[in-house]
Write a protein that holds these residues in place. Sequence first.
Motif, PDB file in Angstrom:
ATOM      1  N   THR A  53       0.823  -1.221   0.000  1.00 13.48           N
ATOM      2  CA  THR A  53       0.000   0.000   0.000  1.00 13.48           C
ATOM      3  C   THR A  53       0.850   1.260   0.000  1.00 13.48           C
ATOM      4  O   THR A  53       0.552   2.220  -0.711  1.00 13.48           O
ATOM      5  N   ALA A  54       1.920   1.289   0.754  1.00  8.41           N
ATOM      6  CA  ALA A  54       2.764   2.479   0.832  1.00  8.41           C
ATOM      7  C   ALA A  54       3.383   2.788  -0.530  1.00  8.41           C
ATOM      8  O   ALA A  54       3.451   3.956  -0.956  1.00  8.41           O
ATOM      9  N   GLN A  55       3.810   1.771  -1.242  1.00  5.60           N
ATOM     10  CA  GLN A  55       4.408   1.995  -2.559  1.00  5.60           C
ATOM     11  C   GLN A  55       3.371   2.504  -3.548  1.00  5.60           C
ATOM     12  O   GLN A  55       3.666   3.351  -4.383  1.00  5.60           O
ATOM     13  N   ILE A  56       2.163   2.023  -3.465  1.00 12.24           N
ATOM     14  CA  ILE A  56       1.092   2.476  -4.357  1.00 12.24           C
ATOM     15  C   ILE A  56       0.777   3.952  -4.085  1.00 12.24           C
ATOM     16  O   ILE A  56       0.640   4.757  -5.006  1.00 12.24           O
ATOM     17  N   VAL A  57       0.677   4.329  -2.797  1.00 10.92           N
ATOM     18  CA  VAL A  57       0.392   5.716  -2.437  1.00 10.92           C
ATOM     19  C   VAL A  57       1.512   6.620  -2.939  1.00 10.92           C
ATOM     20  O   VAL A  57       1.263   7.681  -3.521  1.00 10.92           O
ATOM     21  N   ILE A  58       2.752   6.223  -2.734  1.00  9.95           N
ATOM     22  CA  ILE A  58       3.885   7.034  -3.186  1.00  9.95           C
ATOM     23  C   ILE A  58       3.878   7.143  -4.708  1.00  9.95           C
ATOM     24  O   ILE A  58       4.144   8.211  -5.273  1.00  9.95           O
ATOM     25  N   THR A  59       3.562   6.078  -5.395  1.00  6.89           N
ATOM     26  CA  THR A  59       3.516   6.104  -6.865  1.00  6.89           C
ATOM     27  C   THR A  59       2.427   7.043  -7.352  1.00  6.89           C
ATOM     28  O   THR A  59       2.638   7.834  -8.276  1.00  6.89           O
ATOM     29  N   VAL A  60       1.242   7.007  -6.736  1.00  5.41           N
ATOM     30  CA  VAL A  60       0.138   7.879  -7.136  1.00  5.41           C
ATOM     31  C   VAL A  60       0.484   9.336  -6.842  1.00  5.41           C
ATOM     32  O   VAL A  60       0.265  10.228  -7.668  1.00  5.41           O
ATOM     33  N   LEU A  61       1.058   9.578  -5.663  1.00  7.89           N
ATOM     34  CA  LEU A  61       1.418  10.944  -5.310  1.00  7.89           C
ATOM     35  C   LEU A  61       2.527  11.469  -6.219  1.00  7.89           C
ATOM     36  O   LEU A  61       2.539  12.648  -6.575  1.00  7.89           O
ATOM     37  N   GLY A  62       3.433  10.622  -6.582  1.00  8.69           N
ATOM     38  CA  GLY A  62       4.522  11.042  -7.446  1.00  8.69           C
ATOM     39  C   GLY A  62       4.079  11.230  -8.884  1.00  8.69           C
ATOM     40  O   GLY A  62       4.791  11.843  -9.684  1.00  8.69           O
ATOM     41  N   ALA A  63       2.931  10.744  -9.243  1.00  5.62           N
ATOM     42  CA  ALA A  63       2.455  10.832 -10.620  1.00  5.62           C
ATOM     43  C   ALA A  63       2.073  12.249 -11.016  1.00  5.62           C
ATOM     44  O   ALA A  63       1.935  12.547 -12.187  1.00  5.62           O
ATOM     45  N   GLY A  64       1.893  13.171 -10.089  1.00  2.18           N
ATOM     46  CA  GLY A  64       1.587  14.552 -10.485  1.00  2.18           C
ATOM     47  C   GLY A  64       0.499  15.181  -9.656  1.00  2.18           C
ATOM     48  O   GLY A  64       0.764  15.967  -8.777  1.00  2.18           O
ATOM     49  N   THR A  65      -0.710  14.844  -9.940  1.00  6.87           N
ATOM     50  CA  THR A  65      -1.833  15.517  -9.306  1.00  6.87           C
ATOM     51  C   THR A  65      -1.860  15.313  -7.812  1.00  6.87           C
ATOM     52  O   THR A  65      -2.086  16.258  -7.064  1.00  6.87           O
ATOM     53  N   GLY A  66      -1.617  14.138  -7.378  1.00  2.49           N
ATOM     54  CA  GLY A  66      -1.635  13.875  -5.951  1.00  2.49           C
ATOM     55  C   GLY A  66      -0.575  14.684  -5.235  1.00  2.49           C
ATOM     56  O   GLY A  66      -0.806  15.207  -4.144  1.00  2.49           O
ATOM     57  N   GLY A  67       0.595  14.802  -5.837  1.00  5.39           N
ATOM     58  CA  GLY A  67       1.662  15.587  -5.234  1.00  5.39           C
ATOM     59  C   GLY A  67       1.301  17.059  -5.155  1.00  5.39           C
ATOM     60  O   GLY A  67       1.578  17.727  -4.158  1.00  5.39           O
ATOM     61  N   ALA A  68       0.678  17.587  -6.186  1.00  4.87           N
ATOM     62  CA  ALA A  68       0.277  18.995  -6.199  1.00  4.87           C
ATOM     63  C   ALA A  68      -0.792  19.257  -5.149  1.00  4.87           C
ATOM     64  O   ALA A  68      -0.750  20.264  -4.443  1.00  4.87           O
ATOM     65  N   ILE A  69      -1.718  18.340  -5.028  1.00  6.64           N
ATOM     66  CA  ILE A  69      -2.789  18.497  -4.039  1.00  6.64           C
ATOM     67  C   ILE A  69      -2.215  18.416  -2.638  1.00  6.64           C
ATOM     68  O   ILE A  69      -2.538  19.230  -1.769  1.00  6.64           O
ATOM     69  N   LEU A  70      -1.331  17.457  -2.419  1.00  4.54           N
ATOM     70  CA  LEU A  70      -0.732  17.305  -1.095  1.00  4.54           C
ATOM     71  C   LEU A  70       0.108  18.531  -0.736  1.00  4.54           C
ATOM     72  O   LEU A  70       0.037  19.026   0.387  1.00  4.54           O
ATOM     73  N   THR A  71       0.884  19.029  -1.688  1.00  9.64           N
ATOM     74  CA  THR A  71       1.698  20.219  -1.451  1.00  9.64           C
ATOM     75  C   THR A  71       0.812  21.408  -1.104  1.00  9.64           C
ATOM     76  O   THR A  71       1.099  22.164  -0.170  1.00  9.64           O
ATOM     77  N   SER A  72      -0.258  21.589  -1.835  1.00  8.81           N
ATOM     78  CA  SER A  72      -1.182  22.691  -1.586  1.00  8.81           C
ATOM     79  C   SER A  72      -1.825  22.559  -0.200  1.00  8.81           C
ATOM     80  O   SER A  72      -1.946  23.545   0.537  1.00  8.81           O
ATOM     81  N   LEU A  73      -2.195  21.361   0.154  1.00  7.83           N
ATOM     82  CA  LEU A  73      -2.813  21.115   1.440  1.00  7.83           C
ATOM     83  C   LEU A  73      -1.831  21.394   2.576  1.00  7.83           C
ATOM     84  O   LEU A  73      -2.176  22.064   3.562  1.00  7.83           O
ATOM     85  N   VAL A  74      -0.615  20.928   2.435  1.00  5.94           N
ATOM     86  CA  VAL A  74       0.402  21.146   3.469  1.00  5.94           C
ATOM     87  C   VAL A  74       0.709  22.636   3.595  1.00  5.94           C
ATOM     88  O   VAL A  74       0.809  23.167   4.703  1.00  5.94           O
ATOM     89  N   ASN A  75       0.852  23.330   2.468  1.00  2.00           N
ATOM     90  CA  ASN A  75       1.107  24.775   2.518  1.00  2.00           C
ATOM     91  C   ASN A  75      -0.029  25.514   3.215  1.00  2.00           C
ATOM     92  O   ASN A  75       0.201  26.428   4.007  1.00  2.00           O
TER      93      ASN A  75
END
Length: 109
Positions: free
Chosen positions: A3-25
Amino acid sequence: MDTAQIVITVLGAGTGGAILTSLVNGLIKYWTGTAGRERARNADMRTQRNEAWADAERERARANRSDRNRGRLAEYAARCRRMLIEAQCVEETGIPPWPNLEPEPPQAT
């Protein structure tokens, strides 16, 4: 994959990373108080904009009043000139009174 690898892969794919970055900011701004300061600054900018609009409206009204008064004075001067030319000599009592000009509005403080 686990599960951790799948989450990291999805987040690294683009949209998830942008959403997470925006949320953290957003959370960081909320916790540090930056969001409140930005909100206050935006409210202050709105106040400044509204004051600028009010100033522009007052200036427009002043310019319109000045134009109307200038026209009245021009008509008065033309009428006096015509009377003086026709009569060749006019006593002071024969000259029409000054026109009624619009007064300046009271200044807002």
